[in-house]
Scaffold this motif. Sequence first.
Motif, PDB file in Angstrom:
ATOM      1  N   ALA A  64      11.584   4.700   8.841  1.00  0.00           N
ATOM      2  CA  ALA A  64      10.187   4.557   8.441  1.00  0.00           C
ATOM      3  C   ALA A  64      10.082   4.582   6.922  1.00  0.00           C
ATOM      4  CB  ALA A  64       9.360   5.698   9.032  1.00  0.00           C
ATOM      5  N   PRO A  65       9.123   3.862   6.336  1.00  0.00           N
ATOM      6  CA  PRO A  65       8.940   3.922   4.888  1.00  0.00           C
ATOM      7  C   PRO A  65       8.624   5.352   4.440  1.00  0.00           C
ATOM      8  CG  PRO A  65       7.086   2.814   5.940  1.00  0.00           C
ATOM      9  CD  PRO A  65       8.131   2.979   6.983  1.00  0.00           C
ATOM     10  N   ALA A  66       9.161   5.737   3.309  1.00  0.00           N
ATOM     11  CA  ALA A  66       9.009   7.110   2.828  1.00  0.00           C
ATOM     12  C   ALA A  66       7.614   7.357   2.270  1.00  0.00           C
ATOM     13  CB  ALA A  66      10.054   7.390   1.748  1.00  0.00           C
ATOM     14  N   VAL A  67       7.173   8.594   2.365  1.00  0.00           N
ATOM     15  CA  VAL A  67       5.906   8.982   1.755  1.00  0.00           C
ATOM     16  C   VAL A  67       5.971   8.701   0.252  1.00  0.00           C
ATOM     17  CG1 VAL A  67       4.379  10.920   1.226  1.00  0.00           C
ATOM     18  CG2 VAL A  67       5.430  10.728   3.496  1.00  0.00           C
ATOM     19  N   GLY A  68       4.948   8.055  -0.260  1.00  0.00           N
ATOM     20  CA  GLY A  68       4.901   7.711  -1.678  1.00  0.00           C
ATOM     21  C   GLY A  68       5.473   6.351  -1.999  1.00  0.00           C
ATOM     22  N   SER A  69       6.183   5.738  -1.044  1.00  0.00           N
ATOM     23  CA  SER A  69       6.693   4.380  -1.271  1.00  0.00           C
ATOM     24  C   SER A  69       5.584   3.370  -1.008  1.00  0.00           C
ATOM     25  CB  SER A  69       7.889   4.107  -0.365  1.00  0.00           C
ATOM     26  OG  SER A  69       7.492   4.061   0.999  1.00  0.00           O
ATOM     27  N   VAL A  70       5.809   2.157  -1.458  1.00  0.00           N
ATOM     28  CA  VAL A  70       4.845   1.073  -1.244  1.00  0.00           C
ATOM     29  C   VAL A  70       5.406   0.128  -0.196  1.00  0.00           C
ATOM     30  CG1 VAL A  70       3.631  -0.868  -2.284  1.00  0.00           C
ATOM     31  CG2 VAL A  70       3.908   1.261  -3.571  1.00  0.00           C
ATOM     32  N   HIS A  71       4.628  -0.110   0.839  1.00  0.00           N
ATOM     33  CA  HIS A  71       5.076  -0.951   1.941  1.00  0.00           C
ATOM     34  C   HIS A  71       4.135  -2.142   2.078  1.00  0.00           C
ATOM     35  CE1 HIS A  71       7.439  -1.663   5.572  1.00  0.00           C
ATOM     36  NE2 HIS A  71       6.318  -1.954   6.225  1.00  0.00           N
ATOM     37  N   PHE A  80       0.853  -1.181   0.000  1.00  0.00           N
ATOM     38  CA  PHE A  80       0.000   0.000   0.000  1.00  0.00           C
ATOM     39  C   PHE A  80       0.893   1.236   0.000  1.00  0.00           C
ATOM     40  CE2 PHE A  80       0.867  -1.486   4.239  1.00  0.00           C
ATOM     41  CZ  PHE A  80       1.215  -0.357   4.949  1.00  0.00           C
ATOM     42  N   PRO A  81       0.458   2.322  -0.623  1.00  0.00           N
ATOM     43  CA  PRO A  81       1.280   3.542  -0.646  1.00  0.00           C
ATOM     44  C   PRO A  81       1.217   4.281   0.690  1.00  0.00           C
ATOM     45  CG  PRO A  81      -0.776   3.907  -1.815  1.00  0.00           C
ATOM     46  CD  PRO A  81      -0.765   2.458  -1.431  1.00  0.00           C
ATOM     47  N   ASP A 122       3.665  10.677  10.706  1.00  0.00           N
ATOM     48  CA  ASP A 122       3.490  10.042  12.012  1.00  0.00           C
ATOM     49  C   ASP A 122       4.442   8.855  12.182  1.00  0.00           C
ATOM     50  OD1 ASP A 122       1.480  11.845  12.558  1.00  0.00           O
ATOM     51  OD2 ASP A 122      -0.151  10.460  12.112  1.00  0.00           O
ATOM     52  N   TRP A 123       4.569   8.060  11.138  1.00  0.00           N
ATOM     53  CA  TRP A 123       5.406   6.863  11.171  1.00  0.00           C
ATOM     54  C   TRP A 123       6.871   7.237  11.434  1.00  0.00           C
ATOM     55  CZ3 TRP A 123       3.373   2.518   7.586  1.00  0.00           C
ATOM     56  CH2 TRP A 123       3.993   1.306   7.860  1.00  0.00           C
TER      57      TRP A 123
END
Length: 513
Positions: A162-169, A129-130, A138-139
């Motif tokens: 934390a996973p970056a904004v716009g990345s898919v985790h 999910f993006p 927050d993450w």
Amino acid sequence: MAATSHPLATATALDVLRRGGNAVDAAIAAVAVLGVVEPHMTGIGGDCFAILSDKDGKLTGLNGSGRAPMAASLDRLLDQGTTEIGPDSVHAVTVPGAVAAWQKLLSEHGTWSLADALAPAIAYAEDGFPITPRVGADWAEEAPRLARDKGAAKHFLVDGAAPAVGSVHSLPALAETLRRIAEEGPKGFYEGPVAEEIVATLAARGGWMSLDDLAAMEPTSEVPITTDYRGYTVAELPPNGQGLTALILLNILEHFDLAGLDPLGPERFHLEMEAARIAYACRDAYIADPSAMTETVEALLSSRYSERLADGIDPGRRGERPAASDLVPDADTVYLTVVDSDRRAISLINSVYHGFGSGIVTEKSGIALQNRGACFVVQKGHPNTIDAGKRPMHTIIPGFVTKDGAPFMSFGVMGGAYQPCGHAHFLTNMVDYGMDVQAALDCPRLFWDDANGPLSAETTIPKATLTDLAARGHEVTMAASPHGGGQAIRIDKDTGVLIGGSDPRKDGCAIGF
């Protein structure tokens, strides 16, 4: 219509409705998705509360909060030298109630199976999910805390960050856990390998939870408690939740002519904050597991009591109130509401309390365990002190409003301790100031980090208002982040139209068809 704090959850709810599911089916599917795409806010390691309304306005409630382990006791903590239960403490982990609550809601009010409702969440956990902007921010704040726990770092960090904004985790371990629950029902969570891992994970840190504690989890049906506010009947769930605080606050505010005040002016905010400090003092003194409360709901909502509380407010000066609270005002929660074509409505809230709960995450099953036990006090004689099998005073509260016996609005405001104040602020925006749903959610907010400390103002409150509040004895600081979030759906019985709103403080949206 559906209103949630994340676009993917709103889309999921709408898809369920289009496929013939009802509001409850859609809400459970959506909240399960939120537990994947907003894992710091909610998940299967947390608790769930709901208020439901049928088309005629008959309300029912559900309390899906878990209990302290049966091995827990005040004396045992005191013998260890523990004087408070911190948010990272293993003793803050109470039995997660969400999965059992979801099943009960579906069994009693839905049409879909739990397996069908979990399917979208499983897909997002497995396929990815993006990361949306607010979630990403927050993450990132939680990354140092996550790095301290092996399971948390494994599932919720990428190369230590934390996973970056716009990345898919993706969360493959959580996908497997959700799949097990889909296949086995709640037993797949509360019994067997998942339950065994939860118990072992906590035991390794000195925790007291047992397999019997998990297997005994049972949500309870509740009759909502209500008060009248200027012709509108406002419903909350009874304790152990803090919804009673919102009703006490509204009862106090009804003694003042808010409609004659500027909604962004100092007089309105002064009265709201003073009334809130009094209402929260009542909360901290009395609200607990119902079996331990020393005052009744009826007494706390009586007109004589609210009049006495209102008489204690000086319109021109901040008072000295015993309203200390160590509950975090911006604790992490998700709220959603769905109304279907039959005008069945559900107001639902689900949370792990602080960001990623206790910060303790099971390594194999990927479950972030909540820290609701941090709401207990470690104090002899207090109704909210920890004890075996006891539910803590709980911050998450769904709300509902009826008018003239008919359903009027399903609503909720997120934000830990802020929620009762948020409910009152939102409702007075609509009732006293005539705002529509979205404007009432957008309206600037004021709260505190400590009820006896400075007020924390959102940046959109006029400077003249803040200056005047200071002259009334309030110390005012600027909030580092917005206060809470919120969603609402109003049911216009005259036109048949649904009017929804979603708080811009989160990433979500309200959409209907």
